[in-house]
Design an enzyme around this catalytic site. Structure first.
Site, mmCIF file in Angstrom:
data_model
loop_
_atom_site.group_PDB
_atom_site.id
_atom_site.type_symbol
_atom_site.label_atom_id
_atom_site.label_comp_id
_atom_site.label_asym_id
_atom_site.label_seq_id
_atom_site.Cartn_x
_atom_site.Cartn_y
_atom_site.Cartn_z
ATOM 1 N N THR A 10 3.435 -22.500 -2.554
ATOM 2 C CA THR A 10 3.597 -21.106 -2.975
ATOM 3 C C THR A 10 4.766 -20.437 -2.263
ATOM 4 O O THR A 10 5.203 -20.902 -1.200
ATOM 5 C CB THR A 10 2.305 -20.312 -2.638
ATOM 6 O OG1 THR A 10 2.352 -19.031 -3.261
ATOM 7 C CG2 THR A 10 2.133 -20.104 -1.141
ATOM 8 N N SER A 32 6.652 -17.441 -8.320
ATOM 9 C CA SER A 32 5.619 -17.420 -7.275
ATOM 10 C C SER A 32 5.601 -18.701 -6.459
ATOM 11 O O SER A 32 4.750 -18.857 -5.580
ATOM 12 C CB SER A 32 4.241 -17.239 -7.909
ATOM 13 O OG SER A 32 4.257 -16.173 -8.803
ATOM 14 N N ARG A 81 4.684 -13.237 7.017
ATOM 15 C CA ARG A 81 3.299 -13.384 6.544
ATOM 16 C C ARG A 81 3.056 -14.785 5.952
ATOM 17 O O ARG A 81 3.865 -15.320 5.213
ATOM 18 C CB ARG A 81 3.025 -12.313 5.478
ATOM 19 C CG ARG A 81 1.603 -12.355 4.877
ATOM 20 C CD ARG A 81 1.559 -13.136 3.584
ATOM 21 N NE ARG A 81 0.274 -13.032 2.895
ATOM 22 C CZ ARG A 81 -0.089 -13.798 1.873
ATOM 23 N NH1 ARG A 81 0.706 -14.715 1.418
ATOM 24 N NH2 ARG A 81 -1.266 -13.648 1.305
ATOM 25 N N VAL A 82 1.914 -15.340 6.301
ATOM 26 C CA VAL A 82 1.483 -16.611 5.725
ATOM 27 C C VAL A 82 0.090 -16.396 5.142
ATOM 28 O O VAL A 82 -0.753 -15.753 5.774
ATOM 29 C CB VAL A 82 1.444 -17.720 6.813
ATOM 30 C CG1 VAL A 82 0.822 -18.997 6.272
ATOM 31 C CG2 VAL A 82 2.856 -17.992 7.343
ATOM 32 N N GLY A 83 -0.138 -16.906 3.951
ATOM 33 C CA GLY A 83 -1.450 -16.726 3.310
ATOM 34 C C GLY A 83 -2.330 -17.955 3.466
ATOM 35 O O GLY A 83 -2.277 -18.659 4.474
ATOM 36 N N THR A 134 0.597 -19.280 -7.122
ATOM 37 C CA THR A 134 0.536 -20.560 -6.412
ATOM 38 C C THR A 134 0.123 -21.703 -7.331
ATOM 39 O O THR A 134 -0.773 -21.521 -8.145
ATOM 40 C CB THR A 134 -0.566 -20.419 -5.345
ATOM 41 O OG1 THR A 134 -0.220 -19.340 -4.515
ATOM 42 C CG2 THR A 134 -0.794 -21.677 -4.575
ATOM 43 N N THR A 182 -6.049 -20.037 -5.573
ATOM 44 C CA THR A 182 -4.908 -19.176 -5.865
ATOM 45 C C THR A 182 -5.407 -17.731 -5.800
ATOM 46 O O THR A 182 -6.600 -17.479 -5.897
ATOM 47 C CB THR A 182 -4.311 -19.497 -7.256
ATOM 48 O OG1 THR A 182 -3.186 -18.646 -7.496
ATOM 49 C CG2 THR A 182 -5.317 -19.303 -8.368
ATOM 50 N N GLY A 183 -4.480 -16.810 -5.610
ATOM 51 C CA GLY A 183 -4.882 -15.413 -5.530
ATOM 52 C C GLY A 183 -4.659 -14.854 -4.140
ATOM 53 O O GLY A 183 -3.880 -15.404 -3.359
HETATM 54 N N1 ASP Z 1 -2.571 -17.538 -2.454
HETATM 55 C C1 ASP Z 1 -1.189 -17.174 -2.290
HETATM 56 C C2 ASP Z 1 -1.034 -16.415 -0.999
HETATM 57 O O1 ASP Z 1 -1.853 -15.584 -0.679
HETATM 58 C C3 ASP Z 1 -0.601 -16.352 -3.360
HETATM 59 C C4 ASP Z 1 -1.118 -16.506 -4.746
HETATM 60 O O2 ASP Z 1 -1.764 -17.467 -5.098
HETATM 61 O O3 ASP Z 1 -0.866 -15.594 -5.548
HETATM 62 O O4 ASP Z 1 -0.039 -16.624 -0.332
#
Ligand code: ASP
Length: 323
Positions: free
Chosen positions: A199, A79, A209-211, A181, A232-233
């Site tokens: 991440t 990840s 895509r960017v989170g 992450t 995270t998430g």
């Molecule tokens: N927060 C990260 C994202 O959305 C991914 C993750 O933490 O699982 O890119």
């Protein structure tokens, strides 16, 4: 200034206000320094690298960079960094940001072919007049800065992607393999609070895509007068509620790190409730560290954990959760 152990010995003598109230009348949430905290218990190794620096009186910014690089370099962590799961077209693209004790920051988004986006993000902060570089421009900058170009798609990640292609179903997975992450916050012996977040983003995301992770105020935020937070998430939910910035503001208003994280989780829950959306398959976990070294965490679902290293040693802690 007393450290935590001295406080435990002398606290009852009344050298620290027992009411827990500081001069401002705000509640004080006392911790100790140096301290480093990071998302997911797998960060125990990353904490070791950070502590090497913090324990020797080093700079929190060096500590968080060295710490999260442990995960970026590990192909088994699918990840983050090298070996991260690719997007739905088979490309690995990485996002990261870093923030120092003065509130200076740097970020890279959609970076391909460089395994340490956190170090490129630090260079953006230190060597450019900007705070964020994206895609081809970030790649060009990394090359100019002397970072080594490489293929980030490992055979394991390629295999996982080929398996995914059989169904091509995009479904975020809660607590995916218990290490997403890595977000890390550190307070050094001199009271400098810094953070880093890195991440490979959501597995099988759309190309481009960017989170939340490289977005200052969402995946990470540090304010020297209040504290720092990271996430995270599912990044889309974190961005929509400016999660980390919200947590830091709540700490500024006197909330403990855990209370502040809970408020940010509640914000996600209430806005989805209003929209009639279920969060059954959504996980977001927050971590916070205040300027005094107190820390806390909170998540939507059960299963979020984190790693803490301070004078009491390096250990795993489980986060409180809402659902
Ligand atoms: N927060 C990260 C994202 O959305 C991914 C993750 O933490 O699982 O890119």
């Amino acid at each position: 200034m007393l450290n935590r152990k001295q406080f435990l010995k002398t606290g009852l003598l009344g050298t620290i206000p027992l009411s827990g109230l500081g001069f401002s009348g705000k509640k004080k949430h006392v911790g100790s320094k140096p301290v480093v905290i990071a998302t997911w218990f797998t960060a125990l190794r990353a904490n070791e690298a950070a502590w090497e620096i913090l324990g020797n009186g080093g700079y929190a910014l060096d500590a968080v960079e060295a710490g999260v690089m442990v995960e970026e370099n590990d192909p088994k962590n699918m990840s983050v960094g090298y070996g991260g799961r690719p997007d739905r077209e088979g490309n690995v693209s990485l996002d990261a940001c870093i923030m120092d004790e003065r509130g200076e920051c740097g970020a890279v988004v959609f970076l391909q072919n460089y395994k340490n986006p956190i170090s490129v993000a630090r260079k953006v902060m230190e060597e450019t007049p900007h705070i964020m570089l994206a895609g081809k421009g970030a790649q060009q900058f990394a090359k100019e800065q002397g970072f080594e170009e490489m293929d980030l798609l490992t055979p394991e990640a390629k295999k996982a992607w080929e398996n995914w292609l059989k169904t091509s179903e995009y479904k975020p997975v809660v607590n995916i393999e218990n290490h997403d992450t890595i977000g890390m916050l550190a307070l050094d012996a001199d009271g400098r609070l810094c953070g880093a977040c890195t991440t490979s983003g959501a597995a099988w995301k759309m190309h481009g895509r960017v989170g939340d992770s490289p977005i200052i105020g969402a995946g990470l935020f540090v304010d020297p007068e209040a504290g720092g937070a990271c996430a995270t998430g599912l990044g889309e939910e974190v961005v929509k509620t400016a999660g980390s910035a919200l947590i830091v503001e709540m700490m500024r208003q006197g909330h403990s790190p855990e209370e502040a994280c809970k408020i940010a989780v509640d914000r996600i829950i209430s806005r989805n409730k209003k929209a009639g959306k279920s969060l059954k398959n959504t996980q977001v976990g927050y971590l916070a560290l205040n300027k005094d070294g107190a820390f806390g965490a909170y998540s939507i679902q059960k299963g979020f954990n984190y790693a803490v290293y301070n004078e009491d040693g390096n250990r795993r802690l489980d986060s409180g959760f809402r659902v």
